[in-house]
Design a protein around this motif. Structure first.
Motif, PDB file in Angstrom:
ATOM      1  N   TYR A  41      58.082  11.193  54.734  1.00  6.08           N
ATOM      2  CA  TYR A  41      57.987  10.859  53.310  1.00  6.08           C
ATOM      3  C   TYR A  41      58.263  12.114  52.489  1.00  6.08           C
ATOM      4  O   TYR A  41      57.471  13.048  52.503  1.00  6.08           O
ATOM      5  CB  TYR A  41      56.593  10.294  53.012  1.00  6.08           C
ATOM      6  N   TYR A  42      59.402  12.148  51.825  1.00  2.00           N
ATOM      7  CA  TYR A  42      59.849  13.326  51.076  1.00  2.00           C
ATOM      8  C   TYR A  42      59.811  14.578  51.941  1.00  2.00           C
ATOM      9  O   TYR A  42      59.317  15.628  51.536  1.00  2.00           O
ATOM     10  CB  TYR A  42      59.034  13.521  49.795  1.00  2.00           C
ATOM     11  N   GLY A  43      60.301  14.450  53.167  1.00  3.50           N
ATOM     12  CA  GLY A  43      60.413  15.592  54.075  1.00  3.50           C
ATOM     13  C   GLY A  43      59.131  15.980  54.786  1.00  3.50           C
ATOM     14  O   GLY A  43      59.112  16.946  55.531  1.00  3.50           O
ATOM     15  N   THR A  44      58.061  15.235  54.577  1.00  2.00           N
ATOM     16  CA  THR A  44      56.775  15.569  55.184  1.00  2.00           C
ATOM     17  C   THR A  44      56.293  14.416  56.055  1.00  2.00           C
ATOM     18  O   THR A  44      56.264  13.274  55.598  1.00  2.00           O
ATOM     19  CB  THR A  44      55.708  15.818  54.089  1.00  2.00           C
ATOM     20  N   PRO A  45      55.912  14.684  57.318  1.00  2.00           N
ATOM     21  CA  PRO A  45      55.331  13.607  58.133  1.00  2.00           C
ATOM     22  C   PRO A  45      53.975  13.197  57.537  1.00  2.00           C
ATOM     23  O   PRO A  45      53.079  14.026  57.396  1.00  2.00           O
ATOM     24  CB  PRO A  45      55.150  14.227  59.512  1.00  2.00           C
ATOM     25  N   THR A  46      53.856  11.928  57.167  1.00  2.00           N
ATOM     26  CA  THR A  46      52.660  11.417  56.497  1.00  2.00           C
ATOM     27  C   THR A  46      52.117  10.233  57.285  1.00  2.00           C
ATOM     28  O   THR A  46      52.883   9.377  57.721  1.00  2.00           O
ATOM     29  CB  THR A  46      53.031  10.956  55.064  1.00  2.00           C
TER      30      THR A  46
END
Length: 182
Positions: A41-46
């Motif tokens: 999500y927007y480059g971040t694992p969430t």
């Protein structure tokens, strides 16, 4: 290291094992199946549960309603690539996962997987025992504990180990029963 510290670590190992068991499916819909799924999500694992509402409308379906519709395709992709083993159905606003009934072969595989997780929990408990025994021996060598005190402490640590390993065995038996019950 105090006996209470060792007991707390062993309790945490049992809780971690219980949590691991919850991520194994038993043929019934359970939102905990998706606990290990992370979405880019927007480059971040969430974690998925941070991005969407997860519900179980019936015993064989999990519904995932994203808070932000633009992340729908990423969620679908993350579920497809995960080890959950379910195919997501995207209707444009909600993703549905249909939980098929387990085959006998799949049940056997899941029982093996659960046994492996239980063994990991037991190894963690045994590592805590080893650490406590090593500390007692160090204190005995340094003169902080007498030989009898060290032996008593080691016996108490062993009793705790037996207690918590039996708790993991109980969890294992319960989960195996869940999996094998049709």
């Amino acid at each position: 290291m105090q006996l209470s510290d060792i007991e707390e670590l062993m309790q945490k190992a049992v809780e971690a094992t219980r949590h691991s068991f919850n991520t194994i499916r038993t043929g019934r819909a359970n939102s905990a199946l998706l606990d290990r799924v992370t979405v880019e999500y927007y480059g971040t694992p969430t974690p998925l549960k941070s991005l969407a509402g997860i519900s179980t409308p019936d015993a064989s379906t999990i519904a995932i309603q994203p808070y932000d519709k633009s992340v729908l395709n990423q969620i679908e992709k993350a579920i497809s690539l995960s080890d959950v083993g379910l195919t997501p159905n995207n209707d444009g606003s909600v993703i549905r996962l249909n939980i098929p009934p387990l085959t006998e072969e799949r049940r056997k595989d899941l029982v093996k997987q659960v046994a492996k997780l239980a063994e990991e929990g037991k190894v963690s408990i045994r590592n805590n025992r080893r650490q406590g025994v090593e500390d007692a021996r160090k204190q005995e060598k340094s003169g902080d504990l007498t030989e009898d005190q060290s032996r008593d402490f080691q016996d108490q640590v062993q009793k705790l180990t037996d207690k918590y390993i039996s708790k993991v065995d109980e969890l294992l038996a319960e989960k195996e029963k869940d999996i094998t019950t049709v």
